[in-house]
Write an enzyme that holds these catalytic residues in place. Structure first.
Site, PDB file in Angstrom:
ATOM      1  CG  ASP A   1     -20.706  42.131-146.175  1.00 39.99           C
ATOM      2  OD1 ASP A   1     -21.648  42.915-146.437  1.00 39.99           O
ATOM      3  OD2 ASP A   1     -20.771  41.233-145.315  1.00 39.99           O
TER       4      ASP A   1
ATOM      5  CE  LYS B   1     -27.794  44.674-141.425  1.00 43.54           C
ATOM      6  NZ  LYS B   1     -26.518  44.035-141.229  1.00 43.54           N
TER       7      LYS B   1
ATOM      8  CE1 TYR C   1     -23.021  38.391-137.749  1.00 39.78           C
ATOM      9  CE2 TYR C   1     -23.646  40.045-139.361  1.00 39.78           C
ATOM     10  CZ  TYR C   1     -23.964  38.949-138.595  1.00 39.78           C
ATOM     11  OH  TYR C   1     -25.214  38.388-138.683  1.00 39.78           O
TER      12      TYR C   1
ATOM     13  CE1 TYR D   1     -27.168  37.059-134.152  1.00 40.06           C
ATOM     14  CE2 TYR D   1     -28.727  38.868-134.357  1.00 40.06           C
ATOM     15  CZ  TYR D   1     -27.812  37.995-134.927  1.00 40.06           C
ATOM     16  OH  TYR D   1     -27.541  38.083-136.262  1.00 40.06           O
TER      17      TYR D   1
HETATM   18  C1  LIG Z   1     -26.224  42.578-141.413  1.00 42.75           C
HETATM   19  C2  LIG Z   1     -25.009  42.140-142.145  1.00 42.75           C
HETATM   20  C3  LIG Z   1     -24.982  40.907-142.827  1.00 42.75           C
HETATM   21  C4  LIG Z   1     -26.131  39.923-142.781  1.00 42.75           C
HETATM   22  O1  LIG Z   1     -27.268  40.417-143.394  1.00 42.75           O
HETATM   23  P1  LIG Z   1     -28.692  39.720-143.056  1.00 42.75           P
HETATM   24  O2  LIG Z   1     -29.641  40.441-143.945  1.00 42.75           O
HETATM   25  O3  LIG Z   1     -28.922  39.959-141.602  1.00 42.75           O
HETATM   26  O4  LIG Z   1     -28.554  38.283-143.376  1.00 42.75           O
HETATM   27  C5  LIG Z   1     -23.838  40.581-143.528  1.00 42.75           C
HETATM   28  N1  LIG Z   1     -22.788  41.418-143.583  1.00 42.75           N
HETATM   29  C6  LIG Z   1     -22.781  42.607-142.948  1.00 42.75           C
HETATM   30  C7  LIG Z   1     -21.595  43.498-143.068  1.00 42.75           C
HETATM   31  C8  LIG Z   1     -23.886  43.009-142.201  1.00 42.75           C
HETATM   32  O5  LIG Z   1     -23.861  44.173-141.541  1.00 42.75           O
END
Ligand SMILES: *Cc1c(COP(=O)(O)O)cnc(C)c1O
Length: 428
Positions: A240, A273, A146, A19
């Protein structure tokens, strides 16, 4: 900062940063070590990390328990492929993750990144619809979303404010974006959803907090309305929880908040994460038995056709076990509640700052939204001992904190005072 060492000046000619507009971006901070909630720079100075390495390091850095788990695994079995082979770290992690979710969410697919996990969740929804004989190829997502940087996940991201504008004219998936429904049902969401639903296999949402695209919040009622619409129209609901999972918004998962409030759950949850505590890359897709059954057939081609090379990497699984041990060992709901109260108390006075449009806190997510172009650069926060990276959009700038959940009050004060100081100086 100290004069740049040659590893940096040589490497700078070859590294393509994430980025990053290389022509205008300042050099990154050179990190020599991490410790607790701090980044130790190569000149020996320390920055309190307000972002926990993109929200992964929930327990702080170099946690001895996570390190010991990874070290033990490294001695025994660093990696074998998951195709045709099984290992204890991966199997026990799937059992453990399934036990953290309500009953029907019981099948776990392990991958190496969040974006790939969202892609797998989409494949599960699209392929299962196909195998049920339904003609559903579209996906419903939300403005302000996102979900990652790969092609399918880019097409889920907000097409206007999102960072992937260059690709939004020809999205990889047919995605329709709706506004997150209001709590009271006065917004036409149900009709808009109904108009798209017959062709939609999946609906994807970041529950409670839409993170990277602006740190916007909504309530559990909005999720209940989305759940209800998906149920009525036979659309697979994907949460997500890569950003929201593991106590970031208060409870262990937003899924728990929805279940407790309304007795309903999503069909697929994606986590990442903080799952592995900021140590090794890992993400997981947790799906219902019912979806798993849609892949059951004597026909080999009905299998879920996915299998990344480093799927279920044992080192990453060991790190996740370590992280989950730590989440089990303390009352993190209480930890987040206390952190939330401290963040709110420290930052709400900023609402009277002339550039500040909004100060909001949910769980351990604190946001100071500013007029576009007004966020100070990271350097201004670093001069005050904090690592903070504002998000910049065409409509606003967002200074936010998502620190390690275990941060103590002294380190938290460094972060919040850095925001106060940097904003006061900038407006002077
Ligand atoms: C960080 C994130 C992703 C992408 O995860 P990566 O491990 O960076 O590919 C997808 N969805 C959400 C909500 C995120 O915060």
């Amino acid at each position: 900062m100290a004069p740049a060492p040659s590893w940096f000046t040589d490497g700078r000619e070859h590294v393509w940063r994430p980025y990053c507009q290389h022509r205008t971006a300042p050099d990154p901070f050179r990190v020599a070590a991490t410790r607790g909630c701090r980044l130790v720079l190569d000149d020996g100075s320390e920055l309190v990390d307000g972002l926990a390495s993109w929200w992964t390091a929930a327990h702080g850095y170099n946690h001895p328990h996570i390190r010991a788990c990874v070290q033990r695994q490294l001695e025994a079995l660093p990696h074998v492929a998951f195709g045709g082979l099984a290992h204890e770290a991966g199997y026990t992690l799937c059992t453990r993750l399934a036990s953290l979710f309500p009953g029907p969410l019981s099948r776990v697919f392990l991958v190496e990144s969040g974006s790939v996990a969202v892609e797998v969740a989409l494949k599960i929804a699209l392929q299962s619809a196909y195998q049920r004989g339904e003609d559903r190829g579209d996906v419903i997502a939300f403005s302000g979303a996102y979900h990652g940087d790969t092609f399918a996940t880019m097409s889920l991201c907000d097409p206007v404010e999102g960072m992937h504008r260059a690709f939004s004219r020809r999205p990889a998936l047919p995605v329709h974006h709706l506004a997150i429904p209001s709590d009271d049902g006065s917004d036409g969401f149900d009709d808009a959803f109904a108009a798209l639903a017959a062709r939609a296999a999946a609906c994807v949402v970041e529950p409670l907090v839409q993170a990277a695209s602006g740190m916007r919040f909504h309530g559990v009622k909005a999720l209940a309305r989305i759940r209800d619409a998906c149920t009525r129209h036979g659309v697979t609901l994907i949460f997500d929880e890569i950003a929201t999972g593991f106590f970031r918004t208060g409870q262990r998962f937003a899924t728990d908040a929805l279940r407790d409030a309304c007795g309903v759950t999503p069909d697929v949850v994606v986590v990442g994460k903080a799952l592995s505590g900021g140590t090794l890359p890992l993400a997981a897709v947790i799906a219902t038995d019912a979806l798993f059954e849609d892949f059951s057939s004597t026909e080999a081609s009905w299998a879920l056709q996915h299998g990344p090379t480093y799927m279920a990497n044992p080192l990453a699984c060991a790190a996740a076990h370590g992280s989950l041990d730590l989440f089990d060992a303390a009352d993190f709901a209480a930890t987040t509640a206390a952190l939330s109260a401290d963040l709110r108390a420290a930052l709400s006075p900023l609402s009277s700052h002339p550039w500040v449009r909004d100060v909001r806190v949910k769980g351990a997510v604190a946001v100071v939204e500013l007029d576009a172009g007004r966020a100070p650069p990271s350097r201004a926060f670093a001069d005050r001992g904090a690592f903070v990276r504002p998000l910049r959009f065409s409509s606003c700038d967002v200074v936010y904190l998502m620190p390690p959940l275990v941060i103590d009050r002294a380190d938290l004060a460094v972060l919040t005072e850095a925001i106060h100081g940097a904003l006061a100086d900038a407006a002077r």
